[in-house]
Design an enzyme around this catalytic site. Structure first.
Site, short mmCIF file in Angstrom:
data_model
loop_
_atom_site.label_atom_id
_atom_site.label_comp_id
_atom_site.label_asym_id
_atom_site.label_seq_id
_atom_site.Cartn_x
_atom_site.Cartn_y
_atom_site.Cartn_z
N GLY A 184 6.40 4.32 -2.71
CA GLY A 184 6.46 5.31 -1.81
C GLY A 184 7.72 6.21 -1.94
O GLY A 184 7.90 7.26 -1.28
N SER A 202 11.19 21.08 6.73
CA SER A 202 12.19 20.50 5.91
C SER A 202 11.88 20.89 4.44
O SER A 202 12.77 20.68 3.56
CB SER A 202 11.69 18.99 6.14
OG SER A 202 11.96 18.62 7.41
N CYS A 252 -1.38 3.22 -5.41
CA CYS A 252 -2.02 2.15 -4.76
C CYS A 252 -3.14 2.75 -3.80
O CYS A 252 -2.97 3.78 -3.31
CB CYS A 252 -0.91 1.72 -3.54
SG CYS A 252 0.33 0.95 -4.17
N GLU A 264 -7.20 -1.95 -6.68
CA GLU A 264 -6.49 -1.63 -5.79
C GLU A 264 -5.49 -0.31 -6.10
O GLU A 264 -4.43 -0.38 -5.52
CB GLU A 264 -5.85 -2.57 -5.07
CG GLU A 264 -6.99 -3.47 -4.17
CD GLU A 264 -6.33 -4.49 -3.29
OE1 GLU A 264 -5.18 -4.46 -2.74
OE2 GLU A 264 -7.25 -5.49 -3.07
N GLY A 297 2.89 2.43 -2.45
CA GLY A 297 3.18 3.17 -3.82
C GLY A 297 2.13 4.14 -4.16
O GLY A 297 1.06 4.39 -3.49
N GLY A 310 0.60 -1.27 0.17
CA GLY A 310 -0.07 -0.14 -0.06
C GLY A 310 0.87 1.30 -0.12
O GLY A 310 0.32 2.32 -0.06
N TYR A 329 0.91 6.72 -16.05
CA TYR A 329 1.39 5.92 -15.18
C TYR A 329 0.23 5.45 -14.28
O TYR A 329 -0.35 6.05 -13.60
CB TYR A 329 2.43 6.57 -14.15
CG TYR A 329 2.85 5.66 -12.75
CD1 TYR A 329 3.62 4.82 -13.31
CD2 TYR A 329 2.61 6.17 -11.72
CE1 TYR A 329 4.31 3.84 -12.30
CE2 TYR A 329 3.33 5.28 -10.45
CZ TYR A 329 3.77 4.28 -10.87
OH TYR A 329 4.50 3.36 -9.90
N ALA A 347 -3.05 -3.07 -10.30
CA ALA A 347 -4.48 -3.33 -10.02
C ALA A 347 -5.36 -2.36 -10.21
O ALA A 347 -6.34 -2.49 -9.47
CB ALA A 347 -4.08 -3.93 -8.31
#
Ligand code: XMP
Length: 477
Positions: free
Chosen positions: A337, A469, A302, A414, A299, A297, A382, A386
């Site tokens: 990720g 940051s 995802c 998914e 990605g 999960g 891209y 799933a």
């Protein structure tokens, strides 16, 4: 029930340490992909149909990483992609493409075009070398019904078996030719040197190569249907590593598949995933894998966590899995990720040996698909494997038909289909990523990835820390 804390890349920073690294070139990014394969940079292109086919895999291997050909192709198509990578460069091409001297020019041209080569070796009726025909001969031919023997170059410079790459380079240069066939004393072709391959050897010093000097490449297989046949065909094409690819890798299906493939092909290198826990990693290691792919999960495309409520934030997943990986000497791949070189550095510091990339590479020249323009900006498609779109594409490829509506109603996606900005060459992207990771090592006071894993220290940050940051209180141009 006890609830543990799960962290991901944005939740932490690496604490800077005293460093004796004075230039980035003092750092070494070589790392292990799997039990028996090493890479020169820690990056892998994802086995997705909008990321990795032959062109991506060649570029990844040349840069020092590796590409994994996706499995949403027929067995023949996927094997052909592997062969294409293998043929893209080698010290010696073992079985160069040939054509009969009696063929028509048209047939020879079409064959060379289909195979993506600039020339063919010409054989007589006894299969002995009698000539060579190249792009230039086709270009100036004028009559495609002529025989190949009418237009071929007959005076071919050849070399005997056993010629070294150095000698071949000298002969190519001295004779001003681009192709140097290896011919035995009976006149039979035993191989081919090309100037392109010799130049490639010099231009890509970081390239990751197999024992025959060809780029290394991986390819994915599933856990149902034709996976054994597919694995066999891919190994026949001399793929270097198989990736058993399933969304929930800590499953009976994945473990059974790994065991079956290892039993049938004990020497083959297998990566399997995806898992997100120490227990999942251990079960795959016990099944016989040579590396474990981690990420459920995580990605960019995802929606597994949204649809199923399942997953582990990626940094925690990598840390948990890497602990077991280390105990068993099996490398861990952080998959999903990764948005920046900073994320990649954190994944490596957390214990991953390599990082698999999807969205970062999806918008490059080497990813499959065409460039789209929207509001004057360029993009490439891209999509999650799933996703509904990938599922329709897959079904129509298999059956030649569009999916039926009731199939679609049953399908629970998914993943999503998305667009990523067009970014040009993957080589430039990899330069940025490796440059960033090298600097990351230096901030951790480490010269190598394994030293960084031993010496690094994470600090958890607050939302304010995260905001600090990023560029802030300025208008970024
Ligand atoms: P990034 O973040 O690099 O992630 O784009 C790439 C990885 O995402 C995974 N992947 C999926 N995960 N549904 C998922 O839950 C999907 O449809 C999907 N497609 C790809 C995969 O692990 C890939 O390497």
């Amino acid at each position: 029930m006890e609830i543990r804390e799960g962290l991901t890349f944005d939740d932490v920073l690496l604490v800077p340490k005293y460093s004796d690294v004075t230039t980035r070139s003092q750092t070494n990014l070589s790392t292990k992909l799997s039990r028996n394969i090493s890479l020169n940079i820690p990056f892998i292109s994802a086995n997705m149909d909008t990321v990795s086919e032959a062109s991506m895999a060649v570029a990844m291997a040349r840069a020092g990483g590796i590409g994994i050909i996706h499995r949403f192709l027929t067995i023949q198509e996927e094997s052909a992609q592997v062969l294409k990578v293998k043929r893209s460069s080698s010290v010696v091409i073992e079985n160069p493409y040939t054509i009969s001297m009696n063929s028509t020019v048209r047939k020879a041209y079409d064959y060379a075009d289909d195979m993506g080569v600039s020339g063919l070796l010409v054989l007589d009726d006894d299969n002995r070398l009698v000539g060579i025909v190249t792009d230039r001969d086709f270009l100036f031919c004028g009559d495609n019904d002529l025989r190949v023997s009418d237009i071929m170059t007959k005076d071919v410079v050849t070399t005997p078996p056993g010629t070294t790459a150095e000698d071949a380079k000298r002969m190519l240069r001295d004779n001003r030719v681009e192709k140097l066939p290896i011919v035995d004393s009976d006149g039979y072709v035993r191989g081919l040197f090309t100037s392109k391959d010799i130049t490639n050897m010099e231009n890509y010093p970081m390239a990751v190569k197999d024992a025959k000097g060809r780029p290394m490449v991986g390819a994915a297989v599933g856990v149902k249907g034709d996976f054994m046949e597919r694995a066999e065909a891919l190994l026949e094409a001399e793929v270097d590593v198989l990736v058993v690819d399933i969304a929930h890798g800590h499953s009976q299906n994945a473990i059974r598949t790994v065991k079956n493939i290892k039993k049938a092909f004990p020497d083959c290198e297998i990566i399997a995933g995806n898992v997100a826990t120490a227990a999942g990693t251990l079960d795959l290691i016990r099944a016989g894998v040579d590396a474990v792919k981690v990420g459920v999960g995580s990605g960019s495309i995802c929606i597994t966590r949204v649809i199923t409520g399942s997953g582990v934030p990626q940094l925690t997943a990598v840390m948990d899995c890497a602990r077991v990986g280390k105990e068993n000497d099996i490398p861990i791949i952080s998959d999903g990720g990764t948005r920046t070189s900073g994320d990649a550095t954190k994944a490596l510091a957390a214990g991953a040996s390599t990082v698999m990339l999807g969205s970062i590479l999806g918008g490059t020249d080497e990813s499959p698909g065409t460039v789209l323009t929207k509001n004057n900006k360029r993009y490439k498609v891209y999509r999650g494997m799933a996703s509904l779109a990938a599922s329709i594409g897959r079904k129509s490829k298999e059956t030649g038909m569009t999916a039926l509506e009731d199939d679609l109603n049953d399908y629970v996606a998914e993943g999503v289909e998305a667009m990523v900005p067009y970014k040009g060459s993957v080589t430039d992207i990899l330069k940025q990523l490796t440059g960033g990771v090298r600097s990351g090592l230096s901030y951790c006071g480490a010269h190598t990835i394994s030293a960084m894993q031993q010496e690094s220290e994470f600090i958890k940050i607050s939302r304010a820390g995260l905001a600090e940051s990023q560029p802030h209180d300025v208008s970024v141009m």
